[in-house]
Design a protein around this motif. Structure first.
Motif, PDB file in Angstrom:
ATOM      1  N   ALA A  74       0.816  -1.319   0.004  1.00  0.00           N
ATOM      2  CA  ALA A  74      -0.059   0.163   0.262  1.00  0.00           C
ATOM      3  C   ALA A  74       1.225   1.267  -0.092  1.00  0.00           C
ATOM      4  O   ALA A  74       0.739   2.187  -0.765  1.00  0.00           O
ATOM      5  N   GLY A  75       2.035   1.411   0.870  1.00  0.00           N
ATOM      6  CA  GLY A  75       3.132   2.191   0.731  1.00  0.00           C
ATOM      7  C   GLY A  75       3.453   2.796  -0.452  1.00  0.00           C
ATOM      8  O   GLY A  75       3.579   3.626  -1.106  1.00  0.00           O
ATOM      9  N   ALA A  78       0.607   3.868  -2.887  1.00  0.00           N
ATOM     10  CA  ALA A  78       0.401   5.175  -2.578  1.00  0.00           C
ATOM     11  C   ALA A  78       1.486   6.820  -2.958  1.00  0.00           C
ATOM     12  O   ALA A  78       0.885   7.129  -3.536  1.00  0.00           O
ATOM     13  N   GLY A  82       0.444   8.178  -6.104  1.00  0.00           N
ATOM     14  CA  GLY A  82       0.987   9.315  -6.264  1.00  0.00           C
ATOM     15  C   GLY A  82       1.901  10.543  -6.494  1.00  0.00           C
ATOM     16  O   GLY A  82       1.849  11.910  -6.972  1.00  0.00           O
ATOM     17  N   ILE A  87      -1.448  12.667  -5.054  1.00  0.00           N
ATOM     18  CA  ILE A  87      -1.930  12.098  -3.625  1.00  0.00           C
ATOM     19  C   ILE A  87      -2.533  11.311  -4.085  1.00  0.00           C
ATOM     20  O   ILE A  87      -3.423  10.024  -2.770  1.00  0.00           O
ATOM     21  N   GLY A  90      -3.835   8.494  -5.581  1.00  0.00           N
ATOM     22  CA  GLY A  90      -2.420   7.404  -4.836  1.00  0.00           C
ATOM     23  C   GLY A  90      -2.542   6.839  -3.333  1.00  0.00           C
ATOM     24  O   GLY A  90      -2.682   5.155  -3.648  1.00  0.00           O
ATOM     25  N   VAL A  91      -2.981   7.252  -2.720  1.00  0.00           N
ATOM     26  CA  VAL A  91      -4.103   6.836  -1.592  1.00  0.00           C
ATOM     27  C   VAL A  91      -5.374   6.007  -1.640  1.00  0.00           C
ATOM     28  O   VAL A  91      -5.131   4.883  -0.625  1.00  0.00           O
ATOM     29  N   ALA A  94      -4.488   2.592  -3.642  1.00  0.00           N
ATOM     30  CA  ALA A  94      -3.554   2.174  -2.077  1.00  0.00           C
ATOM     31  C   ALA A  94      -4.653   0.754  -0.989  1.00  0.00           C
ATOM     32  O   ALA A  94      -4.337  -0.233  -1.140  1.00  0.00           O
ATOM     33  N   ALA A 223      -0.467   3.522   3.331  1.00  0.00           N
ATOM     34  CA  ALA A 223      -0.349   4.193   2.944  1.00  0.00           C
ATOM     35  C   ALA A 223       0.156   5.671   3.397  1.00  0.00           C
ATOM     36  O   ALA A 223       0.714   6.348   2.358  1.00  0.00           O
ATOM     37  N   LEU A 227       3.461   7.925   2.345  1.00  0.00           N
ATOM     38  CA  LEU A 227       3.190   9.415   1.975  1.00  0.00           C
ATOM     39  C   LEU A 227       4.587  10.378   3.046  1.00  0.00           C
ATOM     40  O   LEU A 227       5.051  11.158   3.076  1.00  0.00           O
TER      41      LEU A 227
END
Length: 330
Positions: A74-75, A78, A82, A87, A90-91, A94, A223, A227
């Motif tokens: 997920a990170g 994101a 993103g 962003i 992206g979130v 994710a 996520a 970020l």
């Protein structure tokens, strides 16, 4: 009697967390510094969120190993999405992928009656592979640092928007499990799946829901962490998984399913966060901290065993008395 027992489990976990907090505060003045409390709450919030999602699956009588792969995936997504599409997208991407993994876990477990340990080992490997495919074997970075800085900016010097969001989700999950029919169905399925199915409960949908919540919480945690770090890398996060399992068990979640509370899980997460933070501040190595966490878990299990036996005996006696009671005709 059963209700009193599980309230006691939650109280025990919170009591240990408070005792640990006071002990570190008295022995190390730096423990109460705003910067250290900020670090403590950051660690607690992430662990509590992931542990809560895992605990709901455990209460349903299953287990979710795939969160160890969903968090870094997920990170990574994101950051990757993103950077090119913004962003928010992206979130969303994710979290959607993490939720999709949860749907897959729940559907395979329920529809094919495959043990969730086997299913989630497969999806763990799948998420790790997806991570390497997305990243191309490289660390992906984010050039826009503003979202991460905002997420981790200090509010009142000790808490961040990211931590507050995590805590809000944990509180919402606690309300969901305690006050809604869906939460009660999850508990019922975990207590006795065959009886739940015979009584008409939608077991497949209930299991999918439990795994979706676990995937959602892991996706949100991963996520937002991506970020704040402004980078993502493929792999797995077994450390967070093991801590989440420990927090859930310390908080009173039964490995056999059907039992446990979200406040208890939060207490377990707080205890681990306090112990880890306090010992790190004193210069204790990570290996020793893990050893102490294991000792805490064993202590809880040792204390819990005789209490659990007493409760089960009380329930059996009550049922026996009810069955042998003969109605009197007047």
């Amino acid at each position: 009697m059963v209700r009193i027992y599980w309230h006691f489990r939650t109280l025990l976990a919170w009591s240990l967390a408070v005792v640990a907090f006071i002990a570190f505060a008295l022995t190390n003045p730096a423990f109460l510094n705003a910067g250290n409390l900020y670090s403590l709450l950051q660690s607690f919030a992430v662990l509590a969120l992931v542990a809560t999602g895992l605990a709901i699956v455990m209460i349903a009588g299953e287990f979710d190993l795939s969160i160890a792969g969903s968090i870094p995936l997920a990170g990574l997504i994101a950051v990757k999405v993103g950077e090119t599409a913004g962003i928010p997208l992206g979130v969303a991407a994710a979290v959607s992928v993490a939720v999709a993994v949860g749907v897959l876990n729940g559907w395979l477990t329920a529809h094919y009656a495959v043990p969730s340990l086997a299913v989630t080992v497969g999806t763990l490997v799948l998420t790790i592979g997806l991570g390497f495919a997305v990243a191309g074997g490289k660390i992906v970075t984010l050039t826009d640092f503003a979202p991460g800085l905002w997420l981790d900016q200090a509010i009142a010097e000790i808490v961040s928007p990211r931590a507050l969001l995590h805590v809000v989700l944990v509180v919402a999950a606690g309300w969901f499990m305690a006050k809604t029919w869906s939460g009660m169905k999850i508990r019922a399925v975990g207590s006795d799946r065959q009886r739940s199915s015979a009584s008409g409960l939608p077991v497949t949908r209930v299991l999918i829901l439990a795994f979706v919540i676990s995937g959602l919480f892991a996706g949100v945690a991963g996520a937002l962490q991506g970020l704040t770090l402004a980078s993502g890398a493929p792999g797995s996060d077994e450390a967070t998984l093991l801590q989440a399992v420990t927090a859930a068990i310390i908080g009173g979640v039964a490995l056999t399913g059907g039992k446990g509370s979200i406040p208890g899980v939060a207490a377990g997460a707080m205890l681990l966060a306090v112990v880890g933070n306090g010992l790190s501040l004193q210069g204790t190595s990570t290996a020793i901290i893990q050893l102490i966490n294991g000792g805490i878990l064993l202590l809880i299990v040792v204390i819990d065993r005789p209490l659990n036996r007493i409760v089960n005996k009380s329930v059996e006696n009550s049922m026996s008395t009810s069955q042998h009671r003969v109605p009197t005709n007047h």
